[in-house]
Design an enzyme around this catalytic site. Structure first.
Site, PDB file in Angstrom:
ATOM      1  N   ARG A 217      49.405  35.753  44.503  1.00  0.00           N
ATOM      2  CA  ARG A 217      49.214  37.215  44.385  1.00  0.00           C
ATOM      3  C   ARG A 217      50.577  37.925  44.321  1.00  0.00           C
ATOM      4  O   ARG A 217      50.754  39.007  44.905  1.00  0.00           O
ATOM      5  CB  ARG A 217      48.409  37.780  45.559  1.00  0.00           C
ATOM      6  N   SER A 291      39.353  41.166  48.077  1.00  0.00           N
ATOM      7  CA  SER A 291      39.986  40.680  49.312  1.00  0.00           C
ATOM      8  C   SER A 291      40.998  41.710  49.776  1.00  0.00           C
ATOM      9  O   SER A 291      41.879  42.094  49.012  1.00  0.00           O
ATOM     10  CB  SER A 291      40.733  39.369  49.068  1.00  0.00           C
ATOM     11  N   GLU A 396      46.559  42.336  50.917  1.00  0.00           N
ATOM     12  CA  GLU A 396      46.699  42.011  49.490  1.00  0.00           C
ATOM     13  C   GLU A 396      46.658  43.310  48.685  1.00  0.00           C
ATOM     14  O   GLU A 396      47.274  43.429  47.631  1.00  0.00           O
ATOM     15  CB  GLU A 396      45.548  41.080  49.068  1.00  0.00           C
TER      16      GLU A 396
HETATM   17  N1  EPU Z   1      34.666  32.189  55.496  1.00  0.00           N
HETATM   18  C1  EPU Z   1      34.201  32.434  56.760  1.00  0.00           C
HETATM   19  N2  EPU Z   1      33.244  33.383  56.921  1.00  0.00           N
HETATM   20  C2  EPU Z   1      32.728  34.052  55.869  1.00  0.00           C
HETATM   21  C3  EPU Z   1      33.213  33.798  54.569  1.00  0.00           C
HETATM   22  C4  EPU Z   1      34.195  32.862  54.407  1.00  0.00           C
HETATM   23  O1  EPU Z   1      34.616  31.821  57.730  1.00  0.00           O
HETATM   24  O2  EPU Z   1      31.860  34.889  56.087  1.00  0.00           O
HETATM   25  C5  EPU Z   1      35.686  31.150  55.326  1.00  0.00           C
HETATM   26  C6  EPU Z   1      35.023  29.840  54.964  1.00  0.00           C
HETATM   27  O3  EPU Z   1      35.661  28.807  55.649  1.00  0.00           O
HETATM   28  C7  EPU Z   1      35.300  29.725  53.490  1.00  0.00           C
HETATM   29  C8  EPU Z   1      36.659  30.359  53.438  1.00  0.00           C
HETATM   30  O4  EPU Z   1      36.590  31.472  54.327  1.00  0.00           O
HETATM   31  O5  EPU Z   1      35.329  28.395  53.070  1.00  0.00           O
HETATM   32  C9  EPU Z   1      37.111  30.807  52.068  1.00  0.00           C
HETATM   33  O6  EPU Z   1      36.196  31.769  51.556  1.00  0.00           O
HETATM   34  P1  EPU Z   1      36.115  32.006  49.988  1.00  0.00           P
HETATM   35  O7  EPU Z   1      35.872  30.745  49.276  1.00  0.00           O
HETATM   36  O8  EPU Z   1      35.179  33.140  49.739  1.00  0.00           O
HETATM   37  O9  EPU Z   1      37.588  32.397  49.553  1.00  0.00           O
HETATM   38  P2  EPU Z   1      38.702  33.311  50.193  1.00  0.00           P
HETATM   39  O10 EPU Z   1      39.863  32.456  50.538  1.00  0.00           O
HETATM   40  O11 EPU Z   1      38.157  34.157  51.274  1.00  0.00           O
HETATM   41  C10 EPU Z   1      39.921  33.678  47.908  1.00  0.00           C
HETATM   42  C11 EPU Z   1      40.459  34.845  47.165  1.00  0.00           C
HETATM   43  C12 EPU Z   1      39.339  35.560  46.412  1.00  0.00           C
HETATM   44  C13 EPU Z   1      38.684  34.564  45.480  1.00  0.00           C
HETATM   45  C14 EPU Z   1      38.135  33.401  46.311  1.00  0.00           C
HETATM   46  C15 EPU Z   1      37.538  32.314  45.454  1.00  0.00           C
HETATM   47  C16 EPU Z   1      42.361  35.580  48.472  1.00  0.00           C
HETATM   48  C17 EPU Z   1      42.913  36.606  49.404  1.00  0.00           C
HETATM   49  N3  EPU Z   1      41.100  35.752  48.110  1.00  0.00           N
HETATM   50  O12 EPU Z   1      39.076  34.211  48.918  1.00  0.00           O
HETATM   51  O13 EPU Z   1      39.937  36.565  45.627  1.00  0.00           O
HETATM   52  O14 EPU Z   1      37.613  35.168  44.760  1.00  0.00           O
HETATM   53  O15 EPU Z   1      39.239  32.797  47.054  1.00  0.00           O
HETATM   54  O16 EPU Z   1      38.524  31.635  44.780  1.00  0.00           O
HETATM   55  O17 EPU Z   1      43.090  34.689  48.081  1.00  0.00           O
HETATM   56  C18 EPU Z   1      40.548  38.843  45.609  1.00  0.00           C
HETATM   57  O18 EPU Z   1      41.714  38.444  45.547  1.00  0.00           O
HETATM   58  O19 EPU Z   1      40.244  40.072  45.598  1.00  0.00           O
HETATM   59  C19 EPU Z   1      39.487  37.859  45.717  1.00  0.00           C
HETATM   60  C20 EPU Z   1      38.203  38.200  45.864  1.00  0.00           C
END
Ligand code: EPU
Length: 401
Positions: A217, A291, A396
C-alpha cells in the site's frame, strides 16, 4: 473541458459518504486541461516561506482563504482559487499540500473536516490498447477510469492480470498511488509505467514500475519526495492472453475450482466479487473506505508476545511470513484479527461503526457520521489494540485535513 464549483459538497466524492465541503472543486477531462489549470493553481511567483515547518498545514491563518486574496470571479471560472504557499527546505518543493488535493474515486481517504482549499479530480477515462503481441497486451488507461471497469473490460476480453483486484472501489490513478492489493495480487504486478504531471517542472513524466518504488500500500507517490508533487494522468498496464489464475490466497482455490475446473479471467472475477460481497460493505449502500488500517508487520519477538497475550498456540494466531529489515524473518498479522480479539466486531459509536464481518472496516453506520465520530472510533480501536497487544495500528486510509 474544465468544470469548477465553489463551496462543493464532497458527499458523492468520498466513499465514506460524509458531508464535508471544499472551497473549490475542479474536474478536468484531459491532460491539456490539467496543464491549462496549473498556472492558476500555482500562481507565479508563489509565496515562499523558507524552512518554516510549523506553517505546514495550519488552516486558520491562511491568507488565501480571505476574499481579498481571490484572484478571479464566477463559479465557472478557474480563477477563484486560494493561492498555494511554497515552502522551501524540504526535498519536495510543493509543501503546502493542505491547500490542493487531487483525489481519485475517494475510496481511500477521510476528510477530517471541511477542506479550505481546492480539490482536483481527473475525468480522463480512456482505455486504449497500445500493443498486442502473442501474449502481452499493453493497455493505456486514464487516471479517472474506475478500476473495476478496467477489471471488467479485461475479463470481457479474456485477458489475465487484474481479475483478483475486481470490485475494489476507486479509480486507476489512485490505484497506482496506493498500490491496491487483494487476493494475492497488487497493482504493481500489472503496472508497466505511470504517466504523471510534475507540478514543479510543470512537465509530464513517465515512471517505470521500478521507479514507482512500490511496497505494501505504498509508492514513491506517497513518499516525502513524491507526495502531492505529481498528478497521475495515465497508467500503462500489461495484461496476458495466456496467463493462469493466481489462487494462493485463503480458500480462493477451493472456492473457485469447486465451481469451474478450468477458470477463465471472468470466472475468477465473479468468484472474487462474491467473496468480497460476503465480507465487505457494498459501496454505495454503506459508507466506508475499505480496510481502515494496514496489517502490521512485526518481528518474531513481538509476534511471540501477541501469541502469549492471546493465550493461544502459534498455529491458531493468523500470521504470514514476510521479510523484515535486513531480510530477517518477520510476520504480518491481520489487523482484522487483532481488532476482532478486542471485541470490536459490529460495535457502533455515535454515527460510526465497525463492519460485523470484517472488523478492519470502519463504516458510516448512521449514514450521517461526522468526521469527528469516525476519528474518535479510529482512536478507540487503535488504543484498545495497543493496550492489549502493544501494537500500534497505522491507518491505510489517508487523512485529509
Ligand atoms: N479476521 C478475523 N476476524 C474477522 C475477519 C478476519 O479475525 O472478522 C482475520 C482472519 O484470520 C482472516 C484474516 O483476518 O484470515 C484476514 O482477513 P481477510 O482475508 O479479509 O484479509 P485482510 O488482511 O483483513 C487484506 C486487505 C484487503 C483485501 C483482503 C483480501 C489490507 C489492509 N487489507 O485484508 O484490502 O481485500 O486482504 O486480499 O491489506 C483494502 O485495502 O481496502 C482491502 C479491503
Amino acid at each position: 473541458m474544465i468544470r469548477t464549483f465553489q463551496h462543493y459538497d464532497l458527499r458523492d466524492r468520498n466513499t465514506f459518504r460524509m458531508k464535508v465541503y471544499c472551497r473549490t472543486f475542479i474536474e478536468y477531462d484531459s491532460e491539456d486541461d490539467l496543464q491549462e489549470l496549473v498556472p492558476a493553481l500555482l500562481p507565479s511567483p508563489v509565496e515562499h516561506i523558507g524552512g518554516s515547518s510549523n506553517s505546514i498545514g495550519q488552516r486558520g491563518d491562511y491568507r488565501g482563504l480571505s476574499p481579498e486574496n481571490d484572484i478571479g470571479g464566477g463559479s465557472d471560472s478557474i480563477g477563484n482559487m486560494a493561492p498555494l504557499k511554497h515552502i522551501g527546505g524540504g526535498s519536495n518543493p510543493i509543501r503546502n499540500t493542505a491547500r490542493l488535493k487531487h483525489i481519485g474515486g475517494g475510496s481511500n481517504l477521510l476528510f477530517t473536516g471541511d477542506f479550505p482549499g481546492t480539490v482536483l479530480h481527473s475525468a480522463i477515462r480512456h482505455i486504449e490498447v497500445i500493443s498486442d503481441s502473442d501474449d502481452e497486451v499493453l493497455v493505456r488507461v486514464g487516471a479517472g477510469v474506475e478500476f473495476d471497469k478496467l477489471c471488467e473490460w479485461a475479463a470481457g476480453r479474456s485477458l489475465w492480470g487484474p481479475e483478483n483486484l475486481s470490485h475494489i472501489p476507486g479509480e486507476a490513478g489512485a490505484a497506482a498511488v496506493q498500490n491496491i492489493g487483494a487476493y494475492g495480487v497488487e497493482a504493481k504486478d500489472i503496472i508497466k509505467e505511470v504517466r504523471a504531471f510534475d507540478l514543479v517542472s510543470r512537465r509530464f513524466l513517465t515512471f517505470s514500475v521500478e521507479e514507482c518504488n512500490y511496497g505494501y500500500r505504498d509508492s514513491f507517490f506517497k513518499s516525502p519526495e513524491g507526495k502531492d508533487r505529481y498528478i497521475i494522468t495515465g497508467i500503462v498496464f500489461a495484461f496476458r492472453r495466456n496467463g493462469s489464475p493466481i489462487l494462493e490466497y485463503g480458500n480462493l482455490r477451493e472456492t473457485l475450482l469447486s465451481r469451474c475446473p478450468c477458470p477463465t479471467p471472468s470466472d475468477v472475477r465473479e468468484t472474487i466479487i462474491s467473496i468480497r460481497r460476503t465480507k465487505l460493505p457494498e459501496v454505495g449502500e454503506v459508507g466506508s473506505a475499505g480496510s481502515f488500517f494496514k496489517n502490521p508487520v512485526v518481528s518474531r519477538e513481538v509476534f511471540g508476545n501477541v501469541v502469549r497475550i492471546s493465550g493461544r498456540d502459534e498455529a491458531s494466531v493468523p500470521h504470514y511470513p514476510v521479510p523484515g529489515p535486513g531480510g530477517e524473518p518477520w510476520v504480518k498479522i491481520p489487523a482484522a484479527w487483532l481488532i476482532d480479539q478486542c471485541g470490536w466486531k459490529g460495535a457502533v459509536r455515535g454515527g460510526a461503526g465497525v463492519w460485523p464481518s470484517q472488523p478492519l472496516v470502519i463504516i458510516n453506520a448512521s449514514g450521517e457520521a461526522s468526521p469527528e465520530e469516525i476519528l474518535a472510533l479510529e482512536e478507540c480501536i487503535r488504543m484498545s489494540v495497543s493496550d492489549r497487544f502493544g501494537i500500534v495500528l497505522s491507518p491505510e486510509v489517508e487523512h485529509i485535513q
